[in-house]
Design an enzyme around this catalytic site. Structure first.
Site, PDB file in Angstrom:
ATOM      1  N   ARG A  72     -91.274  15.132  43.040  1.00  0.00           N
ATOM      2  CA  ARG A  72     -92.634  14.766  42.615  1.00  0.00           C
ATOM      3  C   ARG A  72     -92.541  13.412  41.933  1.00  0.00           C
ATOM      4  O   ARG A  72     -91.838  13.249  40.930  1.00  0.00           O
ATOM      5  CB  ARG A  72     -93.202  15.830  41.679  1.00  0.00           C
ATOM      6  CG  ARG A  72     -94.644  15.567  41.207  1.00  0.00           C
ATOM      7  CD  ARG A  72     -95.167  16.792  40.460  1.00  0.00           C
ATOM      8  NE  ARG A  72     -96.519  16.635  39.936  1.00  0.00           N
ATOM      9  CZ  ARG A  72     -96.812  16.368  38.671  1.00  0.00           C
ATOM     10  NH1 ARG A  72     -95.831  16.210  37.777  1.00  0.00           N
ATOM     11  NH2 ARG A  72     -98.063  16.271  38.278  1.00  0.00           N
ATOM     12  N   ASN A 149    -102.415  14.063  37.527  1.00  0.00           N
ATOM     13  CA  ASN A 149    -101.571  14.812  36.603  1.00  0.00           C
ATOM     14  C   ASN A 149    -102.364  15.323  35.406  1.00  0.00           C
ATOM     15  O   ASN A 149    -103.129  14.571  34.783  1.00  0.00           O
ATOM     16  CB  ASN A 149    -100.434  13.917  36.096  1.00  0.00           C
ATOM     17  CG  ASN A 149     -99.473  14.664  35.201  1.00  0.00           C
ATOM     18  OD1 ASN A 149     -98.751  15.549  35.658  1.00  0.00           O
ATOM     19  ND2 ASN A 149     -99.458  14.322  33.911  1.00  0.00           N
ATOM     20  N   GLU A 150    -102.222  16.628  35.095  1.00  0.00           N
ATOM     21  CA  GLU A 150    -102.796  17.233  33.886  1.00  0.00           C
ATOM     22  C   GLU A 150    -104.168  16.638  33.569  1.00  0.00           C
ATOM     23  O   GLU A 150    -104.350  15.982  32.528  1.00  0.00           O
ATOM     24  CB  GLU A 150    -101.820  17.058  32.727  1.00  0.00           C
ATOM     25  CG  GLU A 150    -100.468  17.701  33.018  1.00  0.00           C
ATOM     26  CD  GLU A 150     -99.431  17.539  31.903  1.00  0.00           C
ATOM     27  OE1 GLU A 150     -99.759  16.897  30.885  1.00  0.00           O
ATOM     28  OE2 GLU A 150     -98.304  18.041  32.075  1.00  0.00           O
ATOM     29  N   HIS A 216     -98.284  23.822  34.910  1.00  0.00           N
ATOM     30  CA  HIS A 216     -97.175  23.219  34.168  1.00  0.00           C
ATOM     31  C   HIS A 216     -96.793  24.191  33.051  1.00  0.00           C
ATOM     32  O   HIS A 216     -97.640  24.550  32.227  1.00  0.00           O
ATOM     33  CB  HIS A 216     -97.567  21.856  33.609  1.00  0.00           C
ATOM     34  CG  HIS A 216     -97.809  20.835  34.670  1.00  0.00           C
ATOM     35  ND1 HIS A 216     -98.111  19.518  34.378  1.00  0.00           N
ATOM     36  CD2 HIS A 216     -97.774  20.924  36.025  1.00  0.00           C
ATOM     37  CE1 HIS A 216     -98.262  18.853  35.525  1.00  0.00           C
ATOM     38  NE2 HIS A 216     -98.061  19.691  36.531  1.00  0.00           N
ATOM     39  N   TYR A 218     -94.786  24.981  29.842  1.00  0.00           N
ATOM     40  CA  TYR A 218     -94.035  24.575  28.661  1.00  0.00           C
ATOM     41  C   TYR A 218     -94.201  25.651  27.587  1.00  0.00           C
ATOM     42  O   TYR A 218     -93.996  26.827  27.853  1.00  0.00           O
ATOM     43  CB  TYR A 218     -94.488  23.181  28.198  1.00  0.00           C
ATOM     44  CG  TYR A 218     -94.133  22.094  29.198  1.00  0.00           C
ATOM     45  CD1 TYR A 218     -92.814  21.658  29.349  1.00  0.00           C
ATOM     46  CD2 TYR A 218     -95.105  21.516  30.011  1.00  0.00           C
ATOM     47  CE1 TYR A 218     -92.469  20.675  30.266  1.00  0.00           C
ATOM     48  CE2 TYR A 218     -94.774  20.526  30.930  1.00  0.00           C
ATOM     49  CZ  TYR A 218     -93.457  20.110  31.055  1.00  0.00           C
ATOM     50  OH  TYR A 218     -93.114  19.146  31.968  1.00  0.00           O
ATOM     51  N   GLU A 245     -94.436  21.438  36.872  1.00  0.00           N
ATOM     52  CA  GLU A 245     -93.566  20.920  35.814  1.00  0.00           C
ATOM     53  C   GLU A 245     -93.119  22.090  34.958  1.00  0.00           C
ATOM     54  O   GLU A 245     -93.876  23.041  34.732  1.00  0.00           O
ATOM     55  CB  GLU A 245     -94.288  19.918  34.900  1.00  0.00           C
ATOM     56  CG  GLU A 245     -94.582  18.574  35.492  1.00  0.00           C
ATOM     57  CD  GLU A 245     -95.185  17.623  34.450  1.00  0.00           C
ATOM     58  OE1 GLU A 245     -94.997  17.875  33.236  1.00  0.00           O
ATOM     59  OE2 GLU A 245     -95.842  16.648  34.858  1.00  0.00           O
ATOM     60  N   TRP A 274     -89.270  19.010  35.190  1.00  0.00           N
ATOM     61  CA  TRP A 274     -89.456  17.711  34.524  1.00  0.00           C
ATOM     62  C   TRP A 274     -88.245  17.439  33.650  1.00  0.00           C
ATOM     63  O   TRP A 274     -87.915  18.257  32.805  1.00  0.00           O
ATOM     64  CB  TRP A 274     -90.720  17.722  33.657  1.00  0.00           C
ATOM     65  CG  TRP A 274     -90.990  16.357  33.115  1.00  0.00           C
ATOM     66  CD1 TRP A 274     -90.404  15.775  32.028  1.00  0.00           C
ATOM     67  CD2 TRP A 274     -91.866  15.365  33.669  1.00  0.00           C
ATOM     68  NE1 TRP A 274     -90.865  14.498  31.851  1.00  0.00           N
ATOM     69  CE2 TRP A 274     -91.765  14.220  32.849  1.00  0.00           C
ATOM     70  CE3 TRP A 274     -92.725  15.326  34.775  1.00  0.00           C
ATOM     71  CZ2 TRP A 274     -92.495  13.056  33.098  1.00  0.00           C
ATOM     72  CZ3 TRP A 274     -93.445  14.170  35.013  1.00  0.00           C
ATOM     73  CH2 TRP A 274     -93.330  13.056  34.174  1.00  0.00           C
TER      74      TRP A 274
END
Length: 436
Positions: A72, A149-150, A216, A218, A245, A274
């Site tokens: 990516r 992105n985001e 994503h 996290y 991610e 990531w």
């Protein structure tokens, strides 16, 4: 990510959609298929091209050498960071194809829209994609377009669904036939479940039924229960989902990377960690390779590439690249000669790889296991790393090409305790070689 970011519904059944002909990647019954109709599961990492454009050719080569089937790539629209021009996009796609990597291209300037100063809307990201359309048309077999992105922080995300639908329709009206990937709001982590609860209608709004959702993971996803619950809600509705991610640590909490990778493998969904290198501003721990040096993998790099459910063990190349070394049923299109010179507690090994196939190999990695207590010291004409008994050697710029019927050679030295010996098996780019 980097230092700049913190880091499905009842609709007409998407399971019945996405079966129409497509020129490249396409979604069918909730699965991502390549242009040959073969199931494809993303197993790769993120690379920050927008901030390190000169690093890209070597980075992609090194990422491939670690076993990835996809990458990516961070692009910039020119609103927050220096614009990635059309010629640069074309060059990135060429490098991806040269390394047999599927290219997921993402516009990063949308990161944290509504909360992050300077962030731009998805509509602005679509403007960018339209401006580089000419170099992307015809690449549908190799490229997935990640719209932005985001695209929202933790403010203003209530319009995520309508804004995403509008972006998809504009892309289709402009003639984009690529698989489109859409990120969740809330800095990609969807803690409000906005993407989860609206994904069905967003998918249905795509006239091509060729949209993939990206979460994503996290700090919001710090337990196996949270990881599995989120992913299973998409799977149960046959809506395509990937982990676009994730990492093994983060300032907003410690994600459960083991659960993420295990769930992705069990469910057959893609993941993209990531990130390769270049993180700053206090999140340097997100680097997989220190200072873009493939011989200096971090703990995170070793985990994602070589650990349980990691890339090296689970990645499979997209079939659109054709057979690679070792894809034949009789042992592979390669042979290895391993000449050992042993002096008791230290040794030299000279290794020759022969391409016994009919096509040129450009870019290679050779994997094998030491049979005893050998420790790698220094290599020449290849870059070599060791983890436990496992050794991986990858080409240097001057040894990257093995013509059909041709050879390349490299060597290394090391120390040993006890009986030395020749490794029992070798794989080249994932395919088995004969020992000659």
């Amino acid at each position: 990510m980097l230092a700049i970011a913190v880091p499905l519904l009842a609709v007409p059944s998407p399971a019945q959609a996405g079966t129409q002909a497509a020129p490249g990647f396409h979604v069918t019954d909730g699965r991502l298929l390549d242009a040959n109709g073969e199931d494809f599961v993303l197993r790769g990492v993120n690379h920050a091209h927008a901030w390190y454009p000169s690093r890209t050719p070597q980075a992609l080569k090194d990422i491939k050498a670690q076993g990835a089937n996809s990458v990516r790539v961070v692009l910039a629209t020119g609103d927050r960071w220096t614009r990635t021009e059309a010629a640069d996009v074309a060059a990135i796609v060429t490098e991806c194809k040269r390394n047999r990597l599927v290219c997921v291209l993402e516009a990063h300037d949308t990161t944290g829209y509504g909360e992050q100063a300077g962030a731009v809307s998805l509509a602005r990201a679509v403007d960018y994609w339209l401006s580089v359309k000419d170099v992307l048309q015809g690449q549908e077999k190799y490229v997935v377009v990640n719209l932005g992105n985001e695209p929202y922080g933790n403010s203003g995300y209530a319009t995520w669904a309508s804004d995403t639908q509008n972006a998809i329709v504009r892309m289709r009206d402009a003639g984009f036939d690529h698989t489109l990937m859409v990120d969740a709001p809330n800095w990609g982590q969807d803690w409000t479940f906005t993407m989860r609860d609206n994904a069905g209608k967003v998918f249905a709004a795509d006239p091509d039924r060729n949209t993939v959702f990206s979460i994503h993971m996290y700090g919001v996803f710090d337990t196996a229960a949270e990881v599995n619950d989120y992913l299973n809600r998409f799977i149960s509705q046959r809506l395509p989902i990937v982990v676009g991610e994730f990492a093994n640590d983060h300032s907003d909490g410690n994600p459960d990377e083991d659960a993420i990778m295990a769930a992705a493998q069990r469910l057959g969904i893609g993941y993209l960690g990531w990130s390769w290198s270049g993180n700053g501003g206090g999140v340097e721990y997100l680097d997989m390779a220190t200072d873009f040096d493939v011989s200096r993998l971090t703990a995170w790099g070793r985990r994602i590439f070589d650990g349980p459910d990691g890339i090296e063990r689970t990645a499979r190349e997209a079939s659109v690249f054709g057979p690679g070394p070792g894809d034949g049923s009789t042992g592979g299109d390669c042979a290895v000669t391993y000449r050992l010179s042993d002096w008791g507690n230290w040794f030299n090994a000279d290794v020759t790889i022969r391409n016994t196939g009919t096509t040129t190999v450009k870019g290679w990695r050779l994997d094998f296991a030491f049979p005893g207590e050998q420790k790698l010291n220094q290599a020449w004409n290849a870059r070599a790393t060791q983890q436990g008994s496992q050794v991986r050697a990858a080409d240097e710029a001057w040894t990257e090409t093995i013509p059909a019927g041709g050879t390349v050679s490299f060597g290394f030295n090391g120390s040993s305790a006890g009986t030395n010996g020749v490794p029992a098996a070798f794989t080249l780019n994932g395919g088995n070689c004969t020992l000659s």
